[in-house]
Motif scaffolding. Structure first.
Motif, PDB file in Angstrom:
ATOM      1  N   THR A 138      -3.535  -2.311   4.196  1.00 54.36           N
ATOM      2  CA  THR A 138      -4.877  -1.695   3.662  1.00 54.36           C
ATOM      3  C   THR A 138      -6.038  -2.611   4.796  1.00 54.36           C
ATOM      4  O   THR A 138      -6.133  -3.467   5.164  1.00 54.36           O
ATOM      5  N   GLY A 139      -7.121  -1.249   5.206  1.00 52.15           N
ATOM      6  CA  GLY A 139      -8.495  -1.784   6.072  1.00 52.15           C
ATOM      7  C   GLY A 139      -7.583  -1.484   7.323  1.00 52.15           C
ATOM      8  O   GLY A 139      -8.554  -1.983   8.095  1.00 52.15           O
ATOM      9  N   LEU A 140      -6.454  -1.204   7.723  1.00 49.00           N
ATOM     10  CA  LEU A 140      -5.666  -0.589   8.925  1.00 49.00           C
ATOM     11  C   LEU A 140      -6.391   1.037   9.406  1.00 49.00           C
ATOM     12  O   LEU A 140      -5.790   1.626   8.262  1.00 49.00           O
ATOM     13  N   ASN A 147      -8.672  -2.680  12.575  1.00 47.87           N
ATOM     14  CA  ASN A 147      -8.988  -2.793  11.758  1.00 47.87           C
ATOM     15  C   ASN A 147     -10.136  -1.499  11.376  1.00 47.87           C
ATOM     16  O   ASN A 147     -10.863  -1.061  12.716  1.00 47.87           O
ATOM     17  N   THR A 152     -12.928  -1.167  10.292  1.00 48.11           N
ATOM     18  CA  THR A 152     -14.961  -1.519  10.568  1.00 48.11           C
ATOM     19  C   THR A 152     -14.533  -1.599  12.296  1.00 48.11           C
ATOM     20  O   THR A 152     -15.516  -2.035  12.322  1.00 48.11           O
TER      21      THR A 152
END
Ligand SMILES: *[C@@H]1O[C@H](CO)[C@@H](O)[C@H](O)[C@H]1NC(C)=O
Length: 259
Positions: A136-138, A152, A154
């Motif tokens: 999650t988040g990648l 990542n 972000t």
């Protein structure tokens, strides 16, 4: 240049007459030789654009938003050939060593599923990483050497690649010939056939055709039918709304300016 050396074009259009051949061999203003908008690169009936801003960086979500604003998606990469094309033809021209691609996880039916941002399934990633929340988040990047990896979502990256469908143009087979010879458009429409204009020439469309209407259809033939039904329509363009799943098309219909 490529556009003016149009030998193929001459062969294609030889029946239509010399005047049209001259028009067709001039280079299009808004489109590349293959029919992508200028600044986009044609590959297998899709158009790609490398975006690389030396002064700014974007997160994965921002890159998706920019591509969407261009009527495109952050690119999906459906296999080795497409990956090699993007890495070698597009990324290699940028100073950066990696770019955002559309890979990310979607939360679907109670699990995290690797998906391309255009909605197509990302089977390779599902197989490689598994559809778990460990990632999650990648989000996906592609490197100039043709390898994919995760970063990542972000993280700030300068480079990303958009992909969109090619707009296809069709004209009534004898519309231009008629326009030049006697401006007679009284031919029964059902006797006219639409032909794909390939490569498409936008200046031809702009100079000789006037936009009548835009609508959504589920098949290219539905667009032909709309044109056939519209008064004075002699050409249309269709483009898949979703680049990996042509269930709906944007259909635009045109009439000759001379009409
Ligand atoms: C991504 O970066 C943000 C900000 O640095 C951080 O809070 C977050 O935990 C990172 N996510 C992952 C999956 O590493």
């Amino acid at each position: 240049d490529r556009c003016k050396s149009g030998l193929d074009l001459k062969t294609m259009w030889v029946e239509i007459g010399l005047i049209l051949v001259e028009i067709l061999t001039a280079c299009a203003d808004g489109l590349t030789m293959e029919g992508c908008e200028n600044g986009w690169t044609f590959h297998k009936h899709l158009c790609y654009q490398l975006n690389s801003d030396p002064y700014g960086t974007l997160t994965h979500g921002e890159a998706i938003a920019v591509c969407m604003a261009k009527g495109a998606d952050l690119t999906s990469v459906w296999g080795k050939k497409e990956r090699d094309f993007i890495a070698q033809e597009l990324l290699s021209t940028s100073k950066e060593e990696s770019a955002w691609i559309g890979l990310r996880q979607d939360y679907r039916g109670n699990k995290y599923v690797w998906t391309w941002s255009d909605g197509s399934p990302a089977d390779e990633a599902s197989w490689k990483y598994g559809n778990t929340d460990d990632f999650t988040g990648l989000c996906g990047i592609l490197r100039t050497d043709g390898t994919e990896d995760l970063r990542n979502c972000t993280d700030p990256l300068r480079t990303f690649i958009c992909k969109k469908n090619l707009k296809m143009w069709y004209v009534v087979s004898d519309v231009f010939e008629n326009a030049y010879r006697d401006e007679d458009f009284s031919v029964e429409p059902q006797k006219l056939l639409f032909e794909r204009v390939w490569p498409p020439k936008v200046e031809l469309i702009n100079d000789y055709l006037k936009h009548l209407a835009k609508t959504t259809v589920s098949k290219e033939t539905d667009c032909a039918y709309k044109c056939f039904r519209a008064n004075a329509c002699r050409a249309f363009s269709v483009q898949c709304i979703v680049n990996w799943n042509c269930e709906k098309y944007d259909c635009e219909v045109y009439r000759p300016n001379a009409f």
